[in-house]
Scaffold this motif. Sequence first.
Motif, PDB file in Angstrom:
ATOM      1  N   ASN A 158       0.816  -1.220   0.000  1.00 37.03           N
ATOM      2  CA  ASN A 158       0.000   0.000   0.000  1.00 37.03           C
ATOM      3  C   ASN A 158       0.843   1.260   0.000  1.00 37.03           C
ATOM      4  OD1 ASN A 158      -2.193  -1.609   0.040  1.00 37.03           O
ATOM      5  ND2 ASN A 158      -2.718  -1.248   2.181  1.00 37.03           N
ATOM      6  N   GLU A 195      -0.408   6.922  -3.243  1.00 34.65           N
ATOM      7  CA  GLU A 195      -0.826   8.073  -2.444  1.00 34.65           C
ATOM      8  C   GLU A 195      -1.880   8.835  -3.240  1.00 34.65           C
ATOM      9  OE1 GLU A 195       2.318  10.907  -1.946  1.00 34.65           O
ATOM     10  OE2 GLU A 195       2.565  11.171  -4.085  1.00 34.65           O
ATOM     11  N   ASP A 216      -6.020   8.267   0.703  1.00 32.82           N
ATOM     12  CA  ASP A 216      -6.196   8.744   2.084  1.00 32.82           C
ATOM     13  C   ASP A 216      -7.628   8.532   2.555  1.00 32.82           C
ATOM     14  OD1 ASP A 216      -3.619   9.430   2.131  1.00 32.82           O
ATOM     15  OD2 ASP A 216      -3.898  11.605   2.124  1.00 32.82           O
ATOM     16  N   LYS A 262      -8.207   4.944   3.383  1.00 30.67           N
ATOM     17  CA  LYS A 262      -7.497   4.607   4.631  1.00 30.67           C
ATOM     18  C   LYS A 262      -8.273   5.134   5.840  1.00 30.67           C
ATOM     19  CE  LYS A 262      -2.788   4.161   2.946  1.00 30.67           C
ATOM     20  NZ  LYS A 262      -1.531   4.886   2.753  1.00 30.67           N
ATOM     21  N   LYS A 263      -8.829   6.327   5.680  1.00 31.48           N
ATOM     22  CA  LYS A 263      -9.595   6.913   6.796  1.00 31.48           C
ATOM     23  C   LYS A 263     -10.855   6.088   7.070  1.00 31.48           C
ATOM     24  CE  LYS A 263      -8.228  11.612   7.492  1.00 31.48           C
ATOM     25  NZ  LYS A 263      -7.301  11.230   8.509  1.00 31.48           N
ATOM     26  N   GLU A 283      -9.932   2.904   8.779  1.00 31.32           N
ATOM     27  CA  GLU A 283      -9.593   3.161  10.179  1.00 31.32           C
ATOM     28  C   GLU A 283     -10.866   3.290  11.021  1.00 31.32           C
ATOM     29  OE1 GLU A 283      -7.550   6.900  12.034  1.00 31.32           O
ATOM     30  OE2 GLU A 283      -6.391   6.171  10.320  1.00 31.32           O
ATOM     31  N   LYS A 331      -9.074  -3.684   6.980  1.00 33.50           N
ATOM     32  CA  LYS A 331      -7.781  -3.401   6.348  1.00 33.50           C
ATOM     33  C   LYS A 331      -8.010  -3.308   4.842  1.00 33.50           C
ATOM     34  CE  LYS A 331      -5.562  -6.282   9.771  1.00 33.50           C
ATOM     35  NZ  LYS A 331      -6.197  -7.577   9.930  1.00 33.50           N
TER      36      LYS A 331
END
Length: 893
Positions: free
Chosen positions: A435, A439, A444, A447-448, A451, A456
């Motif tokens: 990963n 970018e 992002d 990923k947020k 989270e 995952k």
Amino acid sequence: MKLTVINALVVFCWCSLRIFALPDDIFIGGLFNSHDEEQALAFQYAVESVNADKLLLPRSRLHGRIVNLTSDDSYHAAKRVCSLLLDGVAAIFGPQTDNTANHVQSICDAMEVPHIETRWNVNEVRNSYSINLHPYPPSLSRAYRDILEKLQWTHFVILYENNESLVRVQSLMKNASWNFVLRKLDESGDYRPMLKEIRLSPINNIVIDVSRDKIYEVFRQGALVGLMTDYYLYFVTNLDLYLINLEPFSESGANITGIQLVDPQDGDVQRLVEEFKRGELRYGHSLPMDYMISTDAALIYDSVELFASALTALEYSHQVDISKLYCEGDKTWQHGTSLINYMKMVPLKGISGLLKFNDDGFRADFELDILEMDKGLLKKVGRWTQRGGANFTRSWAETVQVKEKNLRNKTLIVCIALTKPYTMEKQSTEMLTGNDKYEGFCIDLVKKIAELEGFKVKFMVTPDGMYGNIDNKTGEWNGIVKQLLDQKADLGIVDFTITYQREEAVDFTMPFMNLGISIIYKKPQKKSPSLFSFMSPFSVDVWIYMATAYLGVSVLLFILARIAPNEWDNPHPCIQDPDELENSISLSNAFWFTIGSLMQQGSDIAPKAVSTRVVAGIWWFFTLIMISSYTANLAAFLTVERMDSPIESADDLAKQTKIKYGCKMGGSTYSFFQESNIPTYKKMWQAMSTASPSVFTESNDKGVERVQKSGGMYAFLMESVSIEYEVERKCDLMQIGGLLDSKSYGIALPPGSPHTSIISGAILKLKESGELHKLKERWWKGKTPCQSEASATKSSGAAELGLANVGGVFVVLIGGMAIAGLMAICEFMWNARELATDESASFCDELSSEVRFILKCSGNTKPVRKKTPSTPEEPLFTYGSYGANYGYSQRKQ
Ligand code: GLU
């Protein structure tokens, strides 16, 4: 005597007991197939538990005679039944197989002996001496239909084992609004080819109607071909689903729904199972530690209990004896009818629920638990009743909670396509893996979300680099959509526009960004200041009007000065009595005076009459406004860089042919123009699709590059947020016009994905907390080179002032001129009247002589008209007021 009474009572009681009583030993026959050991065992236990129960058959003992049938041979079975009847049995239980059961049933019917069954029997009529505890198949079939309706399934595959299954699921096939595909299990035991076929089809809902021993195998082989994932929903019709070990599929994510008649969590059932286990050794059977009673065994158990309670009821009304019956003989059992009627009439709570029958002998009012697999265990999520249909007891919040729980710690594959600034490869001198290689805004964002929801992610780039288009000929999707449909990815994210066509194929979350199509174009270059740029503050017509005003005012001033008597002055103040008067506002002086004031310089010419002063005042006002406006606008012109673009909107693009324009090939912008019915966009599509060389580009990046290199000859249609990103970084580019449409980006998921609502919820949370905005700021703004330039471009440039801006000043000027003219006339008339009075001449003569003098329009001097005194003391007649003031007198010549 006393003794006689007691004796009589004892005899009476004894007699009455003897009259309504059952034999001490009652035999019942059980026919079981040799492989149905559990059913035979249940039969034995049921007999034992009846004997142990003090309320059931208190004075009799039940004996079970078990006959093991080694084959489905009805002749053999019939012989065994006849031998049981010869021994004297009160009822026959079983067997389970159709063929032999029908045979046994006809014998029992003939002998009028109750035949008690627990098998699945689709016959619509029950024989008079037969009773079946198994739920009536059409009722079960209705239960399946009700449940699928509640689950909102409309497309599904029915996986069946034999023709019997088809009868079972016929109510599903009768619903005209449902689309289903039938798939039969291969007899070879290898179901994988068929399961693979299902996986490749777009249907994700599967009804499984197979025998208990095949359920696990179907799931196991399904898992091998990728059919046990989050995207598949199963409905298992078998009532024994609770006996299947679903633990191996607990992490699969597959959603398994089933039904049960017997509740393994029920206290009575668990007590019974414990008893079974405790007594197992007596029967030589060994039960596994995790043994749980099957539906069939439970039904056998219940059937014996039901028979015993019916017999108990019969005992109070009949003197029952059990006769030996010859199959070949005519004799029948006289209590058979009563017994079977009691069985139908006396409702009993068994371990398979309420044992109630309708007049036709079908089990009535049975209820089913609706089950759903949760982490490998089946949980009750609803109930089906014959009257109320299917009702799910789990609330929406609970359903979401379960989904969230299932998602936790899972690894979702996220399919991306490389596009700036959404999903990009990280530039690094180090060798990046996994990963870390990617970018961008979308990276992002995912990923947020991960989270927030505790899962995952693993990123993968779509092999063809496409987002998702359908090939109209083959109906095949490409890009991210294909990966999702093939279930190679769980999420698809990039600047992925939610379109109707894509929405039909895959699921979308709530949008994470709103945008529209716009135009990116080269910023026009700064214009080199022209030689006559000082003219820019006013438009040409204002300049022309100004010049005209200048001429007009100058001429008017000259005329009024000639008219106004006070403009006529003594040229030599030292001469007391001049012969002529002079007018300082000659034509050239009038021009000089007006230009002097226009240029803010002034002159030594000073109007003296009211009319000329009005003209001068108004002219000064006019010049004040005009010069201030000019100065202000000139300053703006000099400081603000004015850039003229040849196109200002999509309409401008459509109208011309010189500047080419295009968009990303196969993207949503491409589809927008291709499908638009709006004339301008249709025209643009026509121009784009026929352009040679092609105006379409492989990616937005290529399009932007082409715009930069084209020198203003190419404009690119692109989504506004992407344009925003580009113009922040490429200062030679700008957005032209507004948005042509309105749409959004969303995260795509495979159809029917259980994660859609959770991820949508997470997007909303991020939006509301401002995280999404922060992310956008981070990836769009930051230290970008063109920020100041961009803002300068956005501020509206100074534009020349038009007549509309300064027209009012001209009106004031004209008004002032008119007033001045009027005053001059008044002054002139007044002077003529005075002269006429002084000279005793007529007013008209005086007026005409004065007008004639003025109309000569030459000479700046005027002879003084001296008044002839009647007496030497008589004062001189003054020509005008100025003359009077200065003490100059004019005599009439
Ligand atoms: N966002 C577009 C899509 O999802 C790609 C870019 C475009 O067509 O302008 O297809």
